[in-house]
Write a protein that holds these residues in place. Structure first.
Motif, PDB file in Angstrom:
ATOM      1  N   ASP A 177       3.888  -8.333  19.286  1.00 48.15           N
ATOM      2  CA  ASP A 177       4.469  -9.831  19.531  1.00 48.15           C
ATOM      3  C   ASP A 177       4.848 -10.358  18.103  1.00 48.15           C
ATOM      4  O   ASP A 177       5.742 -11.559  18.139  1.00 48.15           O
ATOM      5  CB  ASP A 177       3.273 -10.729  19.977  1.00 48.15           C
ATOM      6  N   TRP A 178       4.722  -9.723  17.162  1.00 46.31           N
ATOM      7  CA  TRP A 178       5.114 -10.177  15.610  1.00 46.31           C
ATOM      8  C   TRP A 178       6.288  -9.512  15.262  1.00 46.31           C
ATOM      9  O   TRP A 178       6.203  -8.371  15.368  1.00 46.31           O
ATOM     10  CB  TRP A 178       4.028 -10.369  14.693  1.00 46.31           C
ATOM     11  N   GLN A 179       7.369  -9.978  14.610  1.00 48.80           N
ATOM     12  CA  GLN A 179       8.656  -9.242  14.141  1.00 48.80           C
ATOM     13  C   GLN A 179       7.942  -8.601  12.804  1.00 48.80           C
ATOM     14  O   GLN A 179       7.430  -9.078  12.286  1.00 48.80           O
ATOM     15  CB  GLN A 179       9.806  -9.974  14.152  1.00 48.80           C
ATOM     16  N   ARG A 180       8.961  -7.404  12.471  1.00 47.84           N
ATOM     17  CA  ARG A 180       8.364  -6.492  11.371  1.00 47.84           C
ATOM     18  C   ARG A 180       9.873  -6.078  10.659  1.00 47.84           C
ATOM     19  O   ARG A 180      10.700  -5.723  11.467  1.00 47.84           O
ATOM     20  CB  ARG A 180       7.575  -5.656  11.768  1.00 47.84           C
ATOM     21  N   GLY A 181       9.588  -5.949   9.574  1.00 50.92           N
ATOM     22  CA  GLY A 181      10.577  -5.347   8.777  1.00 50.92           C
ATOM     23  C   GLY A 181      10.290  -4.269   7.748  1.00 50.92           C
ATOM     24  O   GLY A 181       9.140  -4.140   7.298  1.00 50.92           O
ATOM     25  N   LEU A 182      11.327  -3.443   7.731  1.00 53.91           N
ATOM     26  CA  LEU A 182      11.189  -2.226   6.616  1.00 53.91           C
ATOM     27  C   LEU A 182      11.669  -2.617   5.179  1.00 53.91           C
ATOM     28  O   LEU A 182      12.509  -3.260   5.166  1.00 53.91           O
ATOM     29  CB  LEU A 182      11.735  -0.888   6.968  1.00 53.91           C
ATOM     30  N   LEU A 183      10.495  -2.313   4.325  1.00 51.41           N
ATOM     31  CA  LEU A 183      11.059  -2.743   2.912  1.00 51.41           C
ATOM     32  C   LEU A 183      11.424  -1.249   2.348  1.00 51.41           C
ATOM     33  O   LEU A 183      11.034  -0.447   2.126  1.00 51.41           O
ATOM     34  CB  LEU A 183       9.761  -3.286   2.044  1.00 51.41           C
ATOM     35  N   VAL A 184      12.568  -1.587   1.523  1.00 48.10           N
ATOM     36  CA  VAL A 184      13.381  -0.437   0.639  1.00 48.10           C
ATOM     37  C   VAL A 184      13.653  -0.792  -0.611  1.00 48.10           C
ATOM     38  O   VAL A 184      13.703  -2.124  -0.873  1.00 48.10           O
ATOM     39  CB  VAL A 184      14.276   0.218   1.581  1.00 48.10           C
TER      40      VAL A 184
ATOM     41  N   MET B 248       1.933  -2.029  12.798  1.00 47.07           N
ATOM     42  CA  MET B 248       2.303  -3.366  13.127  1.00 47.07           C
ATOM     43  C   MET B 248       2.904  -3.298  14.383  1.00 47.07           C
ATOM     44  O   MET B 248       2.844  -4.176  15.256  1.00 47.07           O
ATOM     45  CB  MET B 248       3.481  -3.935  11.960  1.00 47.07           C
ATOM     46  N   ALA B 249       3.825  -2.375  14.735  1.00 43.66           N
ATOM     47  CA  ALA B 249       4.350  -2.002  15.952  1.00 43.66           C
ATOM     48  C   ALA B 249       3.643  -1.922  16.903  1.00 43.66           C
ATOM     49  O   ALA B 249       3.696  -2.250  18.245  1.00 43.66           O
ATOM     50  CB  ALA B 249       5.404  -0.830  15.869  1.00 43.66           C
ATOM     51  N   ASP B 250       2.366  -1.122  16.665  1.00 39.06           N
ATOM     52  CA  ASP B 250       1.227  -0.768  17.535  1.00 39.06           C
ATOM     53  C   ASP B 250       0.458  -1.892  18.074  1.00 39.06           C
ATOM     54  O   ASP B 250      -0.006  -2.184  19.103  1.00 39.06           O
ATOM     55  CB  ASP B 250       0.536   0.529  17.045  1.00 39.06           C
ATOM     56  N   GLN B 251       0.100  -2.474  17.040  1.00 37.77           N
ATOM     57  CA  GLN B 251      -1.097  -3.621  17.104  1.00 37.77           C
ATOM     58  C   GLN B 251      -0.620  -5.050  16.960  1.00 37.77           C
ATOM     59  O   GLN B 251      -1.235  -5.894  17.367  1.00 37.77           O
ATOM     60  CB  GLN B 251      -2.230  -3.554  15.961  1.00 37.77           C
TER      61      GLN B 251
ATOM     62  N   GLU C 194      -6.162  -4.251   8.743  1.00 33.29           N
ATOM     63  CA  GLU C 194      -7.002  -5.407   8.364  1.00 33.29           C
ATOM     64  C   GLU C 194      -6.167  -6.899   8.097  1.00 33.29           C
ATOM     65  O   GLU C 194      -6.857  -7.809   8.502  1.00 33.29           O
ATOM     66  CB  GLU C 194      -7.648  -5.194   6.904  1.00 33.29           C
ATOM     67  N   ALA C 195      -4.819  -6.554   7.768  1.00 36.92           N
ATOM     68  CA  ALA C 195      -4.184  -7.826   7.660  1.00 36.92           C
ATOM     69  C   ALA C 195      -3.869  -8.240   8.896  1.00 36.92           C
ATOM     70  O   ALA C 195      -4.173  -9.782   9.219  1.00 36.92           O
ATOM     71  CB  ALA C 195      -3.053  -7.441   6.794  1.00 36.92           C
ATOM     72  N   ILE C 196      -3.802  -7.707  10.030  1.00 37.90           N
ATOM     73  CA  ILE C 196      -3.483  -7.848  11.259  1.00 37.90           C
ATOM     74  C   ILE C 196      -4.573  -8.689  11.614  1.00 37.90           C
ATOM     75  O   ILE C 196      -4.597  -9.863  12.386  1.00 37.90           O
ATOM     76  CB  ILE C 196      -2.836  -6.893  12.203  1.00 37.90           C
ATOM     77  N   ALA C 197      -5.706  -8.103  11.625  1.00 36.63           N
ATOM     78  CA  ALA C 197      -6.999  -8.843  12.221  1.00 36.63           C
ATOM     79  C   ALA C 197      -7.310  -9.997  11.432  1.00 36.63           C
ATOM     80  O   ALA C 197      -7.498 -11.162  12.302  1.00 36.63           O
ATOM     81  CB  ALA C 197      -8.126  -7.826  11.780  1.00 36.63           C
TER      82      ALA C 197
ATOM     83  N   ALA D 157       1.013  -1.295   0.127  1.00 43.31           N
ATOM     84  CA  ALA D 157      -0.097   0.069   0.000  1.00 43.31           C
ATOM     85  C   ALA D 157       1.008   1.122  -0.268  1.00 43.31           C
ATOM     86  O   ALA D 157       2.077   1.096   0.294  1.00 43.31           O
ATOM     87  CB  ALA D 157      -0.683  -0.120   1.110  1.00 43.31           C
ATOM     88  N   ASP D 158       0.458   2.368  -0.425  1.00 42.18           N
ATOM     89  CA  ASP D 158       1.013   3.515  -0.292  1.00 42.18           C
ATOM     90  C   ASP D 158       0.751   4.062   0.992  1.00 42.18           C
ATOM     91  O   ASP D 158       0.102   3.356   2.048  1.00 42.18           O
ATOM     92  CB  ASP D 158       0.587   4.657  -1.445  1.00 42.18           C
ATOM     93  N   GLU D 159       1.471   5.145   1.467  1.00 45.39           N
ATOM     94  CA  GLU D 159       1.475   5.707   2.713  1.00 45.39           C
ATOM     95  C   GLU D 159       0.011   5.956   3.236  1.00 45.39           C
ATOM     96  O   GLU D 159      -0.323   5.757   4.459  1.00 45.39           O
ATOM     97  CB  GLU D 159       2.343   6.863   3.054  1.00 45.39           C
ATOM     98  N   GLN D 160      -0.685   6.583   2.185  1.00 43.28           N
ATOM     99  CA  GLN D 160      -2.089   6.770   2.755  1.00 43.28           C
ATOM    100  C   GLN D 160      -2.877   5.880   3.221  1.00 43.28           C
ATOM    101  O   GLN D 160      -3.756   5.586   3.845  1.00 43.28           O
ATOM    102  CB  GLN D 160      -2.675   7.512   1.614  1.00 43.28           C
ATOM    103  N   ARG D 161      -2.615   4.687   2.529  1.00 43.93           N
ATOM    104  CA  ARG D 161      -3.667   3.385   2.734  1.00 43.93           C
ATOM    105  C   ARG D 161      -2.910   2.339   3.730  1.00 43.93           C
ATOM    106  O   ARG D 161      -3.428   1.368   3.954  1.00 43.93           O
ATOM    107  CB  ARG D 161      -3.926   2.508   1.532  1.00 43.93           C
ATOM    108  N   GLY D 162      -1.464   2.625   3.979  1.00 48.04           N
ATOM    109  CA  GLY D 162      -0.818   1.700   4.493  1.00 48.04           C
ATOM    110  C   GLY D 162      -1.222   1.239   6.050  1.00 48.04           C
ATOM    111  O   GLY D 162      -1.490   0.177   6.241  1.00 48.04           O
ATOM    112  N   ALA D 163      -1.835   2.146   6.760  1.00 45.89           N
ATOM    113  CA  ALA D 163      -2.533   1.856   8.043  1.00 45.89           C
ATOM    114  C   ALA D 163      -3.460   1.050   8.039  1.00 45.89           C
ATOM    115  O   ALA D 163      -3.637   0.008   8.689  1.00 45.89           O
ATOM    116  CB  ALA D 163      -2.664   3.223   8.583  1.00 45.89           C
ATOM    117  N   GLN D 164      -4.438   1.324   7.328  1.00 44.68           N
ATOM    118  CA  GLN D 164      -5.679   0.493   7.259  1.00 44.68           C
ATOM    119  C   GLN D 164      -5.428  -0.824   6.688  1.00 44.68           C
ATOM    120  O   GLN D 164      -6.106  -1.711   7.171  1.00 44.68           O
ATOM    121  CB  GLN D 164      -6.799   1.456   6.460  1.00 44.68           C
ATOM    122  N   THR D 165      -4.417  -0.889   5.569  1.00 44.69           N
ATOM    123  CA  THR D 165      -4.647  -2.079   5.262  1.00 44.69           C
ATOM    124  C   THR D 165      -3.628  -2.962   6.179  1.00 44.69           C
ATOM    125  O   THR D 165      -4.073  -4.372   6.582  1.00 44.69           O
ATOM    126  CB  THR D 165      -3.573  -2.045   3.897  1.00 44.69           C
TER     127      THR D 165
END
Ligand code: G3P
Ligand code: MG
Length: 247
Positions: free
Chosen positions: A163-170, A157-160, A128-131, A117-125
């Motif tokens: 307990d799961w690990q996360r990575g930044l894509l670049v 991801m960090a907030d919700q 929903e993925a985490i849910a 997702a782009d930055e605008q849609r990233g949070a909501q996506t």
């Protein structure tokens, strides 16, 4: 040091050189191969359903037209997402994330989930993925690795899902990679292998981050990257790499 336990090779969009990317057929084929983990891309339909799909538009990998985020889930279900790859895959659909997760759990495949997702849609996506993951992914299974190019998604991801690990894509390693990964509590950085050099790999590893690189289909290149300390490689054709000798 990162506590991530990663495989050396992760099937990219399933096994994208062997079966249509991001389809149930592709993930099932991955499960029958020697690869232990797959990567997939998650987006939201116009009506908010998390589905597994890479492109912004439908044309390249389906018989539909237009933007995925402007198409409802029921309309996506009418599309063929397999015939473009080969007649034997005709009838494959764009799968929901729930369908794919169910298959992965049944087959025991590990998961690197990319919020696409782009930055605008990233949070909501990411929400929903985490849910969806919370609903389906068993606590006893190997935890998924979450990732996104969208920093807004990684923050969710960090907030919700702390307990799961996360990575930044670049793509190329950005100047602020150190500050951003620290601020977002990232465990890993996922970089474009074409834009990575040995010094950058050493710097990332020196900070205790896991380093993943996409997309590697050539065994010689894989050996070079592993030699630089890259932990895991995303590959469309994992069997090309899995035969490589340990370094
Ligand atoms: O997650 C690694 C890789 O999939 C990122 O690039 O464009 O193939 O989603 P892309
Ligand atoms: Mg991806």
């Amino acid at each position: 040091m990162s506590s991530l336990v990663l495989p050396r090779v992760i099937g990219h969009r399933g096994v994208a050189a062997m079966a249509p990317e991001n389809t149930l057929a592709g993930f099932a084929l991955a499960a029958r191969s020697a690869v232990g983990w797959i990567e997939l891309d998650v987006q939201l339909t116009a009506d908010g359903v998390p589905v597994v799909f890479h492109d912004d538009r439908l044309e390249r990998t389906t018989d539909g037209q237009g933007r995925l985020v402007e198409t409802s889930y029921v309309d996506l279900l009418r599309l063929d997402a397999g015939r473009w790859f080969g007649e034997s895959f005709a009838g494959q659909r764009i799968p929901s994330l729930a369908e794919v997760l169910t298959l992965l759990v049944e087959t025991g495949l590990g998961l690197c989930l990319e919020v696409k997702a782009d930055e605008q849609r990233g949070a909501q996506t990411a929400v929903e993925a985490i849910a969806c993951l919370r609903h389906i992914w068993p606590a006893t299974a190997s935890p998924p690795l979450l990732s996104s190019f969208a920093r807004s998604a990684v923050a969710v991801m960090a907030d919700q899902a702390p307990d799961w690990q996360r990575g930044l894509l670049v793509e190329e390693l950005p100047d602020d990679w150190h500050d951003v990964t620290r601020r977002l509590g990232c465990h890993s950085l996922h970089v474009d292998q074409c834009l990575l050099n040995e010094q950058q790999a050493a710097a990332v590893k020196g900070e205790g981050l896991a380093l993943l690189a996409y997309t590697v289909n050539d065994r010689e290149r894989a050996e070079t990257l592993w030699g630089w300390g890259v932990d895991a490689l995303f590959s469309d054709c994992p069997e090309n790499l899995l035969g490589a000798p340990s370094l």
